[in-house]
Design a protein around this motif. Structure first.
Motif, short mmCIF file in Angstrom:
data_model
loop_
_atom_site.label_atom_id
_atom_site.label_comp_id
_atom_site.label_asym_id
_atom_site.label_seq_id
_atom_site.Cartn_x
_atom_site.Cartn_y
_atom_site.Cartn_z
N ASN A 283 66.93 30.28 -53.15
CA ASN A 283 67.96 29.49 -53.80
C ASN A 283 68.82 28.79 -52.75
O ASN A 283 69.48 29.44 -51.94
N HIS A 284 68.84 27.46 -52.75
CA HIS A 284 69.57 26.69 -51.74
C HIS A 284 71.06 27.00 -51.74
O HIS A 284 71.67 27.17 -50.68
N VAL A 285 71.64 27.08 -52.94
CA VAL A 285 73.08 27.33 -53.03
C VAL A 285 73.42 28.70 -52.48
O VAL A 285 74.39 28.87 -51.72
N VAL A 286 72.63 29.70 -52.82
CA VAL A 286 72.89 31.06 -52.35
C VAL A 286 72.73 31.16 -50.83
O VAL A 286 73.54 31.81 -50.15
N LEU A 287 71.71 30.51 -50.29
CA LEU A 287 71.50 30.55 -48.84
C LEU A 287 72.68 29.92 -48.10
O LEU A 287 73.15 30.44 -47.08
N LEU A 288 73.17 28.79 -48.60
CA LEU A 288 74.32 28.15 -47.95
C LEU A 288 75.61 28.92 -48.22
O LEU A 288 76.53 28.89 -47.39
N ASP A 289 75.71 29.61 -49.35
CA ASP A 289 76.87 30.50 -49.58
C ASP A 289 76.92 31.59 -48.52
O ASP A 289 77.99 31.90 -47.98
N ARG A 290 75.77 32.17 -48.24
CA ARG A 290 75.71 33.23 -47.22
C ARG A 290 76.06 32.67 -45.84
O ARG A 290 76.77 33.32 -45.06
N LYS A 291 75.55 31.49 -45.56
CA LYS A 291 75.85 30.88 -44.27
C LYS A 291 77.34 30.55 -44.17
O LYS A 291 77.97 30.75 -43.11
N THR A 292 77.92 30.09 -45.25
CA THR A 292 79.35 29.77 -45.27
C THR A 292 80.19 31.02 -45.02
O THR A 292 81.14 31.00 -44.22
N ALA A 293 79.83 32.12 -45.69
CA ALA A 293 80.57 33.37 -45.50
C ALA A 293 80.47 33.85 -44.06
O ALA A 293 81.45 34.34 -43.48
N ARG A 294 79.28 33.70 -43.46
CA ARG A 294 79.10 34.14 -42.07
C ARG A 294 79.94 33.29 -41.11
O ARG A 294 80.60 33.83 -40.21
N LEU A 295 79.93 31.98 -41.32
CA LEU A 295 80.69 31.11 -40.42
C LEU A 295 82.20 31.27 -40.61
O LEU A 295 82.96 31.13 -39.65
N ARG A 296 82.63 31.55 -41.82
CA ARG A 296 84.06 31.81 -42.03
C ARG A 296 84.53 32.97 -41.16
O ARG A 296 85.62 32.94 -40.58
N LYS A 297 83.67 33.99 -41.08
CA LYS A 297 84.03 35.17 -40.30
C LYS A 297 83.88 34.92 -38.81
O LYS A 297 84.77 35.26 -38.01
N GLU A 298 82.75 34.31 -38.41
CA GLU A 298 82.50 34.09 -36.98
C GLU A 298 83.47 33.10 -36.37
O GLU A 298 83.93 33.29 -35.23
N LEU A 299 83.82 32.04 -37.09
CA LEU A 299 84.69 30.99 -36.56
C LEU A 299 86.15 31.19 -36.95
O LEU A 299 87.01 30.40 -36.54
N ASP A 300 86.39 32.21 -37.76
CA ASP A 300 87.74 32.46 -38.26
C ASP A 300 88.29 31.22 -38.95
O ASP A 300 89.42 30.77 -38.71
N ARG A 301 87.47 30.69 -39.86
CA ARG A 301 87.87 29.48 -40.60
C ARG A 301 87.66 29.72 -42.10
O ARG A 301 86.62 29.37 -42.67
#
Length: 546
Positions: A283-301
């Protein structure tokens, strides 16, 4: 123009092109999707059509000299939007290798073959089951078969939207566990009531693959490959119920009806384990949701948003509201879109006819031709052969047809291009029922009714595959929900219509009873033709609010 403004403009263009591809509007929709067909070997007819379409469009527009590859929304961190790293991002399911895509679809299609097979495999075993449980009601015996399909009607309304919210993989694996567990429960049922409950719950668990498969096809394949992919997937949906009685009759008579469910349980466990190990999230939306959550944490954004859903995210919708919207989406599509409703009604009636045959043909061949229960399953060979011929025709012609019709439409692709062949296949349904009904009524040689059911099997495939592919093309982001609404109503017909079979045949006889069904099938033939002519106008002027 500033660098920030340039990136913002580029992101906007990528996002808009992605949305245009997914909604199949304008000249870009099919042009971008069929880019991959241009470098194929010239002897393939579909590819020749793709080349012709490219030359046609090149002559039409000097500004755009060649077809462009499909555009995917890319990363734009300056605007707090998370997308794919590049057009060739390996995480994007559309960029998987062809071998990987087809292996994933093969696994999903395998379990989608098994669960519909389970729906009909009990049919020839009803006489043995009635004897064990001292059941004398024909309606209750038929309901033991069709209650499984009632589970098919309920399950997709939950599983499909959940797969669009939480992902295809987890929902499919959980549902497979439910299916296997209650299939074992059927084998251990102490009485008829408990068997009916277990059958319903097994059908509930086995229903997820019926609609998640449509979502998987939308995730993995571009438009010009979806017809062939849907043909492979639909083969299991319709061929499984045809094979079920053939297997069930031999198992029930030689090993007992409980072994029917034990075989299903063992096979289900093996397939579920393979899917658990090999099937990734698509699922494209779910994959990008996971990527978004990871980057929020890694980049503190914490302000980062998924580029596919950022408009919804900015509305600050609560998770429970998103879930609620997802759960009612299949019903909204079914009852607010005349397109989905009419096509679902047509498919539902044809599917109900199939299960009417499953629950009555055994008794017809026992009483009329003196067959044993194990041989009665062979009476479905005509339907099975028809399924095979129909799906071969659809697989070879569906995608090539849409390229040809798009060329005639000045390069503009419309999902309605999937539907013209449905009208031809629709005529095969009443032909079969007139043939089958009157040949059994007059006790014509047993092979003649079997041959008479061949057009029915062919017609089913020629109706089911194009309609389901049409819904995927029309609602790509919500393909699973669209097919869920369709599946719910057709499985409801599959559960209820067989209950009317014994009383209808008793009142009208096999000849006029089947002729009545044939007349109703004739009345529904114009449905795909009407959608082909007016569907595009309806979709664009009155879109369904998701």
């Amino acid at each position: 123009m500033s660098i920030r403004a340039e990136k913002e403009a580029e992101s906007t263009r990528d996002s808009s092109e992605y949305e245009k591809t997914e909604t199949d509007k304008g000249n870009g929709g099919l042009e971008e999707e069929i880019e991959t067909t241009r470098d194929k070997k010239p002897e393939i007819a579909q590819d020749d059509l793709g080349d012709d379409l490219e030359r046609h469009l090149s002559r039409k527009s000097t500004r755009k000299q060649k077809l462009e590859p499909e555009k995917h929304p890319l990363m734009d961190l300056e605007n707090s939007l998370v997308g794919w790293e590049s057009q060739d991002d390996p995480i994007n399911p559309r960029n998987l290798t062809e071998k990987r895509k087809w292996s994933i679809l093969g696994g999903v299609s395998a379990i989608t073959f098994l669960t519909p097979l389970s729906s009909s495999i009990l049919g020839p075993a009803i006489p043995f089951l009635n004897e064990d449980f001292n059941n004398t009601s024909q309606i209750l015996g038929s309901f033991t078969v069709s209650v499984f399909v009632l589970g098919f009607a309920v399950g997709p309304l939950f599983f499909s939207p959940l797969s669009e919210i939480f992902g295809r993989r987890i929902v499919l694996n959980v549902s497979n566990v439910i299916f296997c567990a209650f299939s074992l429960g059927c084998a251990l049922a102490p009485n008829l009531n408990s068997l009916i409950v277990m059958r319903f719950l097994a059908g509930l668990g086995g229903s997820a693959c019926l609609t998640i498969g449509a979502g998987v096809i939308s995730d993995l394949f571009p438009i010009e490959q979806r017809g062939k992919a849907m043909a492979v997937y639909t083969l299991g949906v319709l061929f499984g119920p045809t094979i079920g009685p053939i297997i069930g009759g031999f198992i029930a008579q030689r090993a007992g009806w409980r072994w029917v469910f034990r075989v299903i349980f063992i096979t289900g466990v093996l397939l579920s384990a393979a899917i658990l190990a090999l099937y990734p999230e698509s699922n494209h939306v779910v994959l990008l949701d996971r990527k978004t959550a990871r980057l929020r944490k890694e980049l503190d954004r914490p302000e980062l948003l998924n580029i596919l859903t950022h408009k919804k995210d900015t509305n600050s919708l609560l998770r429970r509201n998103i879930l609620l919207q997802g759960l009612i989406r299949p019903l909204r599509l079914l009852f607010t879109s005349p397109i989905v409703f009419l096509l679902s009604l047509y498919m539902s009636f044809v599917f109900g006819l199939l299960f009417l045959l499953f629950t009555t043909i055994t008794q017809v061949y026992i009483k009329t031709y003196g067959w044993s229960p194990e041989l009665c399953g062979l009476s479905f060979l005509g339907v099975g052969l028809g399924n095979f011929l129909g799906i071969m025709f659809v697989a070879r012609t569906s995608d090539a047809t849409i390229v040809r019709l798009t060329k005639r439409n000045n390069g503009v692709y419309e999902p309605e291009f999937r539907l013209p062949t449905c009208v031809f296949f629709g005529f095969l349904i009443p032909i079969s029922f007139f043939w089958y009904g009157w040949t059994t009524y007059y006790h014509v040689h047993w092979v003649v009714p079997i041959i008479g059911l061949l057009p029915f099997g062919c017609g089913m495939m020629g109706i089911f595959a194009p309609i389901q592919t049409y819904l995927i093309d029309s609602f790509p982001q919500y393909a699973a929900s669209a097919v869920a609404g369709l599946t719910a109503i057709r499985c409801l017909f599959g559960a209820v219509l067989p209950l009317a079979g014994p009383s209808m045949y008793e009142a009208l006889g096999l000849g006029w009873g089947n002729s009545l069904l044939g007349f109703v099938a004739c009345a529904m033939i114009p449905f795909p033709a009407l959608i082909y002519k007016y569907g595009g106008v309806i979709r664009k002027k009155w879109p369904v609010n998701m």
